[in-house]
Scaffold this motif. Structure first.
Motif, short mmCIF file in Angstrom:
data_model
loop_
_atom_site.label_atom_id
_atom_site.label_comp_id
_atom_site.label_asym_id
_atom_site.label_seq_id
_atom_site.Cartn_x
_atom_site.Cartn_y
_atom_site.Cartn_z
N VAL A 93 0.73 -1.13 -0.05
CA VAL A 93 0.01 -0.11 0.00
C VAL A 93 0.96 1.07 0.00
O VAL A 93 1.66 1.39 1.23
CB VAL A 93 -0.96 0.15 1.24
CG1 VAL A 93 -1.93 1.30 1.20
CG2 VAL A 93 -1.82 -1.32 1.25
N VAL A 134 -5.73 -5.78 -0.71
CA VAL A 134 -6.09 -4.34 -0.87
C VAL A 134 -7.43 -4.22 -1.64
O VAL A 134 -7.82 -4.62 -2.74
CB VAL A 134 -4.92 -3.65 -1.71
CG1 VAL A 134 -5.16 -2.16 -1.74
CG2 VAL A 134 -3.70 -3.70 -1.05
N LEU A 140 -7.52 -2.29 3.70
CA LEU A 140 -6.74 -3.71 3.69
C LEU A 140 -7.51 -4.90 4.42
O LEU A 140 -7.87 -4.86 5.53
CB LEU A 140 -5.35 -3.53 4.38
CG LEU A 140 -4.28 -4.60 4.27
CD1 LEU A 140 -3.92 -5.09 2.81
CD2 LEU A 140 -3.21 -4.67 5.10
#
Length: 284
Positions: A93, A134, A140
């Motif tokens: 991320v 994701v 998440l």
């Protein structure tokens, strides 16, 4: 002419090498491979022990796209304040690498390997986190097969946590993938052997009647077809348009959470019991 000739050879050679595949040894119960879409480097989680106990011997390897190790212990338990017991699922991320590890999810700088923080899901009942995916808006998702639970972590708002869905009907979810086209979360299940999807309302549905032996990994190929592995059957499957099932590769030793490079041309597969990571060109 000379300059053009000299510069084109390495590019062509690299392209051939990537498609022809590699086999690399030296891993310790490798569970997941995650290619970085920016650099094409490969992160590999190594359980290095029992997958459900706090051994403290886990590590993350970093490889070149060719499979050549950059650092086999890029992130190592016992160094820099890091403790990794049984690292499994991986996700990127932004500039951070997330690692699922029993009842915690650790955050690392993807370039330096420095620990950035830890999200503890113990109070929500997590015991053995395995898969990460994701989702939209910085969410998440993390799966826990031991408790048949999927958690969510809000990476944009101080990593707030919540139970996304907890239900025995999940059948011990191990691998997750967010399907942005249909706005739903997919789950591959360890115990039930089912492929499931979870709607935005949390309701659970089966993708197909057929069941598989210990599902690991869920990925979309470059055409949007679903790829997944059966660890005990030693097969990698493709489900075209959620309808037609085919075997991509078989006779493998415990294929775990594989990665797909950014061009969608190659799969990079960890063999959990074989202690190797190998790649091959994905047929279309």
């Amino acid at each position: 002419m000379t300059l053009k000739f000299r510069t084109s050879i390495p590019v062509f050679t690299l392209f051939v090498l990537l498609l022809s595949g590699f086999t690399m040894t030296g891993f310790k119960s490798p569970d997941s491979v995650l290619p970085d879409p920016e650099t094409s480097r490969l992160y590999v989680s190594n359980v290095n022990g029992t997958p459900s106990t706090k051994g403290g011997d886990g590590f993350i390897s970093l490889l070149e796209p060719s499979g050549k190790p950059i650092d086999m212990h890029f992130i190592r338990s016992g160094r820099g304040g890091v403790r990794l017991s049984a690292p499994k699922g991986l996700a990127l991320v932004g500039r951070e690498l997330y690692v699922a590890d029993l009842n915690q999810v650790h955050r690392f700088d993807k370039t330096t390997g420095a620990l950035k923080g830890t999200v503890d899901l113990k109070l929500l009942g997590a015991k053995n986190l395995t898969g990460l995916a994701v989702g939209p808006d910085g969410i998440l998702f993390a799966s826990d097969p031991t408790t048949s639970t999927i958690f969510e972590i809000d990476t944009l708002h101080q990593h707030q946590t919540a139970v996304h869905v907890r239900d025995k009907a999940l059948g011990q979810p191990t691998s997750l993938l967010y399907d942005a086209t249909h706005h739903r979360l997919l789950a591959g299940c360890w115990d039930s052997g089912q492929l499931l999807f979870i709607g935005e309302d949390g309701k659970i549905f089966s993708l197909m009647q057929k069941r598989f032996k210990r599902i690991k990994s869920l990925q979309f190929d470059r055409e949007g077809h679903l790829l997944f592995a059966s660890l005990l059957s030693g097969k990698i499957y493709r489900l075209r348009n959620y309808e037609k099932l085919e075997v991509v590769r078989e006779n493998l030793v415990t294929p775990a959470n594989f990665g797909l490079d950014k061009d969608g041309r190659r799969l990079v597969v960890p063999s959990y019991r074989g202690n190797i990571v190998f790649s091959f060109g994905l047929p279309y």
